[in-house]
Structures are given as structure tokens and as C-alpha cells.
Scaffold this motif. Structure first.
Motif, PDB file in Angstrom:
ATOM      1  N   LEU A  81       4.263  -1.679  -1.154  1.00  0.00           N
ATOM      2  CA  LEU A  81       3.638  -2.459  -0.009  1.00  0.00           C
ATOM      3  C   LEU A  81       2.178  -1.731   0.005  1.00  0.00           C
ATOM      4  N   LEU A  82       2.187  -0.510  -0.001  1.00  0.00           N
ATOM      5  CA  LEU A  82       0.806   0.213   0.362  1.00  0.00           C
ATOM      6  C   LEU A  82      -0.057  -0.053  -0.709  1.00  0.00           C
ATOM      7  N   GLN A  83       0.357  -0.174  -1.992  1.00  0.00           N
ATOM      8  CA  GLN A  83      -0.685  -0.389  -3.219  1.00  0.00           C
ATOM      9  C   GLN A  83      -1.170  -1.903  -2.928  1.00  0.00           C
ATOM     10  N   MET A  84      -0.273  -2.698  -2.462  1.00  0.00           N
ATOM     11  CA  MET A  84      -0.569  -4.295  -2.662  1.00  0.00           C
ATOM     12  C   MET A  84      -1.700  -4.209  -1.358  1.00  0.00           C
ATOM     13  N   ARG A  85      -1.453  -3.506  -0.384  1.00  0.00           N
ATOM     14  CA  ARG A  85      -2.616  -3.535   0.826  1.00  0.00           C
ATOM     15  C   ARG A  85      -3.833  -3.025   0.013  1.00  0.00           C
ATOM     16  N   ARG A  86      -3.658  -1.881  -0.409  1.00  0.00           N
ATOM     17  CA  ARG A  86      -5.036  -1.241  -0.888  1.00  0.00           C
ATOM     18  C   ARG A  86      -5.536  -1.938  -2.147  1.00  0.00           C
ATOM     19  N   PHE A  87      -5.020  -2.240  -2.993  1.00  0.00           N
ATOM     20  CA  PHE A  87      -5.373  -2.940  -4.478  1.00  0.00           C
ATOM     21  C   PHE A  87      -5.558  -4.037  -4.710  1.00  0.00           C
ATOM     22  N   GLY A  88      -4.448  -4.961  -3.938  1.00  0.00           N
ATOM     23  CA  GLY A  88      -4.332  -6.433  -4.237  1.00  0.00           C
ATOM     24  C   GLY A  88      -3.781  -7.154  -2.897  1.00  0.00           C
ATOM     25  N   PRO A  89      -4.664  -7.485  -2.044  1.00  0.00           N
ATOM     26  CA  PRO A  89      -4.284  -8.126  -0.742  1.00  0.00           C
ATOM     27  C   PRO A  89      -3.643  -9.733  -1.362  1.00  0.00           C
ATOM     28  N   ASP A  90      -4.335 -10.287  -2.331  1.00  0.00           N
ATOM     29  CA  ASP A  90      -3.704 -11.523  -2.803  1.00  0.00           C
ATOM     30  C   ASP A  90      -2.417 -11.356  -3.273  1.00  0.00           C
ATOM     31  N   VAL A  91      -2.080 -10.311  -4.019  1.00  0.00           N
ATOM     32  CA  VAL A  91      -0.705 -10.258  -4.576  1.00  0.00           C
ATOM     33  C   VAL A  91       0.307 -10.002  -3.448  1.00  0.00           C
ATOM     34  N   LEU A  92       0.163  -9.300  -2.276  1.00  0.00           N
ATOM     35  CA  LEU A  92       0.774  -9.319  -1.095  1.00  0.00           C
ATOM     36  C   LEU A  92       1.077 -10.647  -0.627  1.00  0.00           C
ATOM     37  N   ALA A  93      -0.229 -11.365  -0.452  1.00  0.00           N
ATOM     38  CA  ALA A  93      -0.118 -12.523   0.276  1.00  0.00           C
ATOM     39  C   ALA A  93       0.733 -13.527  -0.655  1.00  0.00           C
ATOM     40  N   GLY A  94       0.731 -13.559  -1.942  1.00  0.00           N
ATOM     41  CA  GLY A  94       1.653 -14.154  -2.874  1.00  0.00           C
ATOM     42  C   GLY A  94       3.214 -14.064  -2.701  1.00  0.00           C
ATOM     43  N   PHE A  95       3.434 -12.553  -2.162  1.00  0.00           N
ATOM     44  CA  PHE A  95       4.716 -12.251  -2.049  1.00  0.00           C
ATOM     45  C   PHE A  95       5.375 -12.708  -0.532  1.00  0.00           C
ATOM     46  N   GLN A  96       4.323 -12.624   0.223  1.00  0.00           N
ATOM     47  CA  GLN A  96       4.781 -12.999   1.714  1.00  0.00           C
ATOM     48  C   GLN A  96       5.089 -14.454   1.740  1.00  0.00           C
TER      49      GLN A  96
END
Length: 401
Positions: A81-96
Motif C-alpha cells: 500500500l505504501l509503495q502504491m501511494r508513493r510510486f503508483g497512485p494509478d495502480v492503487l486507484a485500479g485496485f480500489q
């Protein structure tokens, strides 16, 4: 023949240590130690790679599948989660977006993918509660079922998870754990309530490990063949579990893994297989079977025991150092030093050196996860420098006790 199916996947990226080990000068503040202990650039490099080949295309794959009726459950380490927030917000958004679908259930995971339960069961309970809150806040879904680290389960961990309020937990269904039982039922510890999902390790590993192995006598694996194997399993439901990175990273797109999953879903629909979320399975199969649990613990790695993580001298040396740095950090009472120690308890730091004095498929898996850049140090150099990371941190805490 079961006509019910439960699918679980876990996504994780470790916080990698910096090798060669860096000295931590006297007077270094706890907050500045992170940059000397951990390699953020390496984390970014591997995150970008896995996101390109797995996270982005695989979230699209499963978004399409859940919209067509597939049901899945997903767990995430806070480390990822921390890496997604820092390195890839779009990846986190896709998972969300994926997790927000009604056909997706969120599962708790030990937040740093650590073995803290071996050192401090009370701290483990606190960490699981914290990790659960992190996931629920990030994905806006309530969690009732949990994973741990590497699907670890033991007598004491079961009781702690039950005391923490979880309705169910996942574990691996190895024959040496199951005994005469089949992994295709819902279980519970004798006279207790929390349910246990036992992964069908053979069927899971057919996809998770063997799918792209051209030396495997089942290669190439066709969707209709695999679907038949699933339907032929004895019991009430089949519990399949994989690393999320199976799709696109462990098995690249050119292996056919993505169209395989589309075809597999079509076959399941055609043959009236029913998908269940873990919470739905607990409600559906009210009369869980009783099963004792191993006092020494089991995982889904290697042969299912802790030998995969503690089976050689190098791993045992790091494991002892894990105890020492954790205890020393607790003596300092400094929150940031304790947090660094928690990061250094990651199971990955034991997984990555399983290959030492070993050979065969398991050692190959371990070596695959060892960062490519580290091999420039040589095998013994990796072991030496990894130990120095722990020793340097241990000594750097002297002035904070």
C-alpha cells in the motif's frame, strides 16, 4: 464433486534492505536511519516492473471477470500500500476500483509481511488490528477474514486471530497438516468458532507455479482441463489461492495466463460452478469440520513447514538477529526505531536466502526473488552484507537506550 469455488489472492512487495550494508554514524537520528538501511530506489525499480507486467494488466483482467460474475477475495500488505501511494497512485486507484465491486471481498494480511508472531504475540495482535484498519480505510470495505504472513497458521496464532474477532482465516492444506482430511471443506479448531479455509495446494500450484513450466507433464494447461480437475475434487468447495503477481509477473502475458483465466471463467459458468466469497462460504457451510493445528506452524511456502524460512544456517542467523534488533528497539521505546525493527522482521529477508546450501525447485524460487543487483556481491557476500544490516542497526541503537 464440489460445485462451489472460493478464490483468494494476496498482493505484496517488500521493503528491501540496502546492500552492501551502510554504516550508521553515531548521532544519526532514527528518522534518518531509513535511508541507510532500506533501498527505496530498488523498491521503485521493482514496483515499476511488477506494475507494468502484473498489477495494471491483472487488475484490468479481474475487473472484467468480476463484472462477468467471478467472485474473488484480495489481501494486501501495508508494505505494498505504501509503495502504491508513493510510486503508483494509478495502480492503487485500479485496485480500489476492483475491490469496490460487490464480487470482491477484502482480506486482512500481516501489514509488513513479517514474522512478528514468533517474537511477540501481543504485538502481532496489535499489528493485525492496525493493518486491518489501514486496508478498511483505503478500500472502504469491512474485513472479517484474514491471512497472516505466507499463509502461516499455528495453534497460538489461531487463538490470537479468534480473540481479535476474525470470523475466518486462511491456511495451506498440506497433507501433513490435513491428515486424512480433504482441503475441500470448511474447518475449525476443536471446540472453537473461527473458520479455516484450507488452500487446495495442488490445484492452486498448477496455476501459481507450474502453468508456464514447459517441463511439467501438464503443460500446456488448458482451461477446460483445469476446470475439470477442479470439479473432480472431492468435497464441498475448492479454495484456490495465489500470489496476485502470478498473473503477469510470475507468468508473463505471453504464457497465455490472461486468456486462460477468461476461458476458465467461461468454463465454470458453462458447468454451473458457483463462486463464493469467503464470508459467503462461512454463512453457507455452517457446520465446519474440526481439525487440530500444528504447534510448529505451517505456511504455503516450500513443503509447507517453516524449513523454507529457517532451514539453513544463514536464515537462522538472520532470525536470531531479528530477535535482537526487535528487543533492542523495544528497550529504546522510540516509535521510529521500533518501526524499523518491524520492517526488518519481514519474512522476505529469510525467503531471499533460502537458496544458501540448497538446490532444486525451491532454491530456484528463492533465487528468483533475490534482487538481481545483489548477485554482484556473490552468494556469500549477500549473506555477509545482509547480516551487517542488522548488526549496524543494533549498534546504532546504543545511544537511544
Amino acid at each position: 464433486m464440489p460445485n462451489n469455488l472460493v478464490i483468494y489472492m494476496v498482493a505484496h512487495q517488500p521493503r528491501r534492505v540496502r546492500l552492501p550494508a551502510q554504516l550508521i554514524p553515531r548521532g544519526t537520528s532514527p528518522e534518518k536511519m531509513d535511508g541507510l538501511i532500506f533501498d527505496e530506489q530498488m523498491d521503485r525499480r521493482y514496483f515499476d516492473k511488477v506494475s507494468k507486467y502484473s498489477y495494471r494488466p491483472a487488475t484490468e483482467l479481474f475487473q472484467s471477470l468480476v463484472e462477468k460474475g467471478m467472485k474473488i477475495s484480495l489481501g494486501f500488505s501495508v508494505s505494498l500500500l505504501l509503495q502504491m501511494r508513493r510510486f503508483g497512485p494509478d495502480v492503487l486507484a485500479g485496485f480500489q476500483k476492483l475491490v469496490s465491486h460487490e464480487n470482491v471481498e477484502l482480506v486482512a494480511v500481516e501489514p509488513y509481511h513479517s514474522f512478528v508472531f514468533y517474537l511477540d504475540i501481543a504485538a502481532f495482535a496489535e499489528r493485525m488490528a492496525w493493518g486491518k484498519r489501514q486496508l478498511e480505510e483505503t478500500f472502504q470495505k469491512t474485513i472479517t477474514v484474514t491471512d497472516t504472513t505466507e499463509m502461516f497458521m499455528s495453534n497460538d496464532v489461531y487463538f490470537q486471530l479468534q480473540l481479535s474477532g476474525f470470523r475466518g482465516a486462511v491456511m495451506d492444506g498440506r497433507p501433513w497438516v490435513m491428515g486424512w482430511r480433504e482441503p475441500t471443506h470448511l474447518y475449525r479448531y476443536p471446540n472453537e468458532e473461527m473458520r479455516l479455509f484450507t488452500r487446495h495446494y495442488e490445484l492452486s500450484d498448477d496455476v501459481g507455479y507450474r502453468f508456464s513450466n514447459r517441463q511439467w507433464n501438464g503443460w500446456p494447461l488448458m482451461a477446460d482441463t483445469y476446470a475439470t480437475w477442479v470439479r473432480q475434487a472431492m468435497g464441498e468447495f475448492v479454495f484456490l489461492a495465489w500470489d496476485f503477481e502470478t498473473f503477469g509477473e510470475h507468468h508473463r502475458a505471453d504464457s497465455g495466463i490472461f486468456p486462460f483465466m477468461h476461458a476458465l471463467h467461461a468454463d465454470f459458468v458453462k458447468n454451473k460452478m458457483r463462486y463464493l466469497l469467503p464470508a459467503e462460504a462461512i454463512t453457507t457451510f455452517k457446520d465446519a469440520h474440526e481439525m487440530p493445528l500444528p504447534e510448529y506452524g505451517c505456511t504455503w511456502a516450500g513443503d509447507g513447514g517453516m524449513d523454507f524460512f529457517l532451514g539453513n544456517e544463514a536464515q537462522q542467523g538472520i532470525f536470531r538477529l531479528m530477535h535482537h534488533i526487535y528487543n533492542k528497539a523495544k528497550l529504546t521505546k522510540h516509535p521510529h526505531l521500533i518501526d524499523i525493527a518491524m520492517w526488518l522482521l519481514q519474512s522476505d529477508n529469510l525467503h531471499l536466502i533460502q537458496w544458501f546450501s540448497k538446490a532444486g525447485a525451491q532454491a530456484e524460487v528463492s533465487a528468483y526473488f533475490t534482487p538481481d543487483e545483489w548477485w554482484e556481491l556473490g552468494g556469500l557476500g549477500i549473506l555477509r552484507e545482509q547480516q551487517r544490516v542488522y548488526v549496524n542497526f543494533l549498534r546504532a541503537m546504543d545511544e537511544y537506550v
